[in-house]
Design a protein around this motif. Structure first.
Motif, PDB file in Angstrom:
ATOM      1  N   TYR A  35       0.867  -1.184   0.000  1.00 21.84           N
ATOM      2  CA  TYR A  35       0.000   0.000   0.000  1.00 21.84           C
ATOM      3  C   TYR A  35       0.899   1.228   0.000  1.00 21.84           C
ATOM      4  O   TYR A  35       1.925   1.250   0.675  1.00 21.84           O
ATOM      5  CB  TYR A  35      -0.881   0.050   1.257  1.00 21.84           C
ATOM      6  N   PRO A  55      -4.650   2.188   4.552  1.00 17.16           N
ATOM      7  CA  PRO A  55      -6.051   1.969   4.171  1.00 17.16           C
ATOM      8  C   PRO A  55      -7.023   2.598   5.165  1.00 17.16           C
ATOM      9  O   PRO A  55      -6.876   2.449   6.381  1.00 17.16           O
ATOM     10  CB  PRO A  55      -6.176   0.441   4.171  1.00 17.16           C
ATOM     11  N   ALA A  58     -13.516   1.400   4.648  1.00 15.28           N
ATOM     12  CA  ALA A  58     -13.600  -0.059   4.568  1.00 15.28           C
ATOM     13  C   ALA A  58     -14.819  -0.578   5.326  1.00 15.28           C
ATOM     14  O   ALA A  58     -15.556  -1.449   4.838  1.00 15.28           O
ATOM     15  CB  ALA A  58     -12.330  -0.689   5.127  1.00 15.28           C
ATOM     16  N   TYR A  81     -13.626  -6.516   1.894  1.00 20.13           N
ATOM     17  CA  TYR A  81     -13.633  -5.329   2.746  1.00 20.13           C
ATOM     18  C   TYR A  81     -13.400  -5.663   4.216  1.00 20.13           C
ATOM     19  O   TYR A  81     -12.975  -4.787   4.982  1.00 20.13           O
ATOM     20  CB  TYR A  81     -14.907  -4.513   2.516  1.00 20.13           C
ATOM     21  N   ARG A 131      -9.727  -5.400   4.096  1.00 16.03           N
ATOM     22  CA  ARG A 131      -9.264  -4.004   4.056  1.00 16.03           C
ATOM     23  C   ARG A 131      -9.405  -3.350   5.424  1.00 16.03           C
ATOM     24  O   ARG A 131      -8.592  -2.504   5.804  1.00 16.03           O
ATOM     25  CB  ARG A 131     -10.038  -3.201   3.006  1.00 16.03           C
ATOM     26  N   THR A 155      -0.479  -3.118   7.584  1.00 15.95           N
ATOM     27  CA  THR A 155      -0.216  -2.841   6.173  1.00 15.95           C
ATOM     28  C   THR A 155       0.900  -3.703   5.593  1.00 15.95           C
ATOM     29  O   THR A 155       1.163  -3.642   4.385  1.00 15.95           O
ATOM     30  CB  THR A 155       0.164  -1.357   5.978  1.00 15.95           C
ATOM     31  N   TYR A 191      -3.369  -8.565   2.324  1.00 12.83           N
ATOM     32  CA  TYR A 191      -3.330  -7.817   1.072  1.00 12.83           C
ATOM     33  C   TYR A 191      -3.808  -8.684  -0.094  1.00 12.83           C
ATOM     34  O   TYR A 191      -4.605  -8.247  -0.932  1.00 12.83           O
ATOM     35  CB  TYR A 191      -1.906  -7.318   0.808  1.00 12.83           C
ATOM     36  N   GLN A 224      -7.725  -9.524   0.076  1.00 14.26           N
ATOM     37  CA  GLN A 224      -8.584  -8.379  -0.254  1.00 14.26           C
ATOM     38  C   GLN A 224      -8.457  -8.007  -1.723  1.00 14.26           C
ATOM     39  O   GLN A 224      -9.440  -7.664  -2.379  1.00 14.26           O
ATOM     40  CB  GLN A 224      -8.280  -7.185   0.659  1.00 14.26           C
ATOM     41  N   THR A 225      -7.266  -8.116  -2.269  1.00 19.24           N
ATOM     42  CA  THR A 225      -7.068  -7.794  -3.684  1.00 19.24           C
ATOM     43  C   THR A 225      -7.813  -8.777  -4.578  1.00 19.24           C
ATOM     44  O   THR A 225      -8.533  -8.380  -5.505  1.00 19.24           O
ATOM     45  CB  THR A 225      -5.567  -7.812  -4.044  1.00 19.24           C
ATOM     46  N   GLU A 248      -5.969   6.040  -2.613  1.00 24.28           N
ATOM     47  CA  GLU A 248      -7.052   5.126  -2.261  1.00 24.28           C
ATOM     48  C   GLU A 248      -8.417   5.608  -2.729  1.00 24.28           C
ATOM     49  O   GLU A 248      -9.293   4.792  -3.055  1.00 24.28           O
ATOM     50  CB  GLU A 248      -7.075   4.916  -0.743  1.00 24.28           C
TER      51      GLU A 248
END
Length: 292
Positions: free
Chosen positions: A13, A17, A22, A62, A65, A72, A78, A81-82, A240
């Motif tokens: 990131y 975030p 989120a 979410y 996130r 992070t 990561y 969520q991606t 973001e």
């Protein structure tokens, strides 16, 4: 640039975030997904479960996130969520493809489709599956956390997004041509107008819902394609707000739009079976008049 410097340059990131954003979209997607599940169960339209699964993917994404706000550096958080947020739209698209195929059959308008109806859903769903698998593979490759894997994963994801964009664009053209043709050469079924409330779901409102949803997904896919093409240090991925405006909000609106004039209100199993047992919709209207 050595590998150590390259690894340092790549960041999961480039911001912290937002916890509030989120949580907001976690709640919004949870509520609209539950409503869609209720509609599927009430109308027994199991074919639309794919759309609901897309909503579940968003919820998981979410949740991750939300966790990422305080962690992070977690590659698993990561990656999940991606992948989940990336893969939800292809599931929405698959539902849209299936809806158009069922609508054409419902209207007895197979001859008006530029793609043979027996192939229409199959062709677009196969394209969607290819895009889905490539985006999932890209996310999975990035999950390893190495610089080379991150770059390879981004490339695979870009190709998957390009495939999705290509098939979706062709689908929109196919839908538009069908819509124009049925206006020029209406079937008996398409001529039946709603005689109750204006909010009743008809084939016209279903087409409208498909158009709006398709455009929302198309815009989101273009955004994601540009985002990944810019790379990990690109302007879009570094801010973001762009993700929430051009992905989160658009995909939530897609789910909201599909809940209005829900296709299953017209294309549920009961109506599809009734269609098969009638020569045309006019016969039903005459029966109703004669019994009045």
């Amino acid at each position: 640039m050595d590998s150590t410097e390259g690894t340092f340059e790549f960041k999961l990131y480039r911001y912290t975030p937002s916890l509030g954003a989120a949580i907001l979209f976690l709640v919004l997607f949870a509520l609209i997904t539950l409503y869609h599940l209720y509609q599927v169960i009430r109308l027994r339209s199991w074919y639309f479960l794919v759309f609901v699964i897309g909503g579940v993917f968003q919820i998981i994404g979410y949740i991750c996130r939300t966790l990422a706000h305080n962690d992070t550096n977690s590659i698993p958080i990561y990656s999940v969520q991606t992948i989940m947020i990336l893969l939800a739209p292809p599931l929405y698209a698959a539902s849209i493809y299936m809806t158009l195929g069922r609508l054409i059959r419902y209207l007895d308008a197979e001859a008006l489709s530029i793609v043979p109806i027996r192939w229409l859903t199959l062709i677009f769903v196969i394209g969607d599956v290819v895009a889905f698998v490539m985006q999932a593979a890209g996310g999975g490759i990035m999950a390893s956390g190495t610089l080379s894997a991150m770059n390879t994963g981004e490339t695979v994801t870009i190709i998957g997004l390009a495939v999705q964009l290509a098939f979706f664009s062709v689908f929109i053209v196919t839908s538009t041509i069908f819509h124009w043709r049925i206006h020029q050469n209406p079937t008996q079924k398409s001529l039946i107008k709603s005689q109750t409330k204006r909010t009743e779901t008809t084939w016209v409102t279903v087409m409208g819902v498909l158009y709006v949803s398709s455009v929302l997904i198309l815009v989101r896919s273009i955004f994601r394609l540009i985002e990944y093409a810019q790379g990990n240090a690109g302007y879009l991925i570094s801010h973001e707000a762009f993700m929430y405006v051009f992905d989160s909000m658009l995909m939530f609106l897609t789910m909201v739009v599909m809940s209005f004039y829900h296709p299953s209100k017209l294309l549920n199993p009961r109506n599809m079976q009734r269609r098969g047992g009638e020569s045309d919709g006019t016969t039903t209207q005459l029966h109703r008049l004669s019994s009045a």
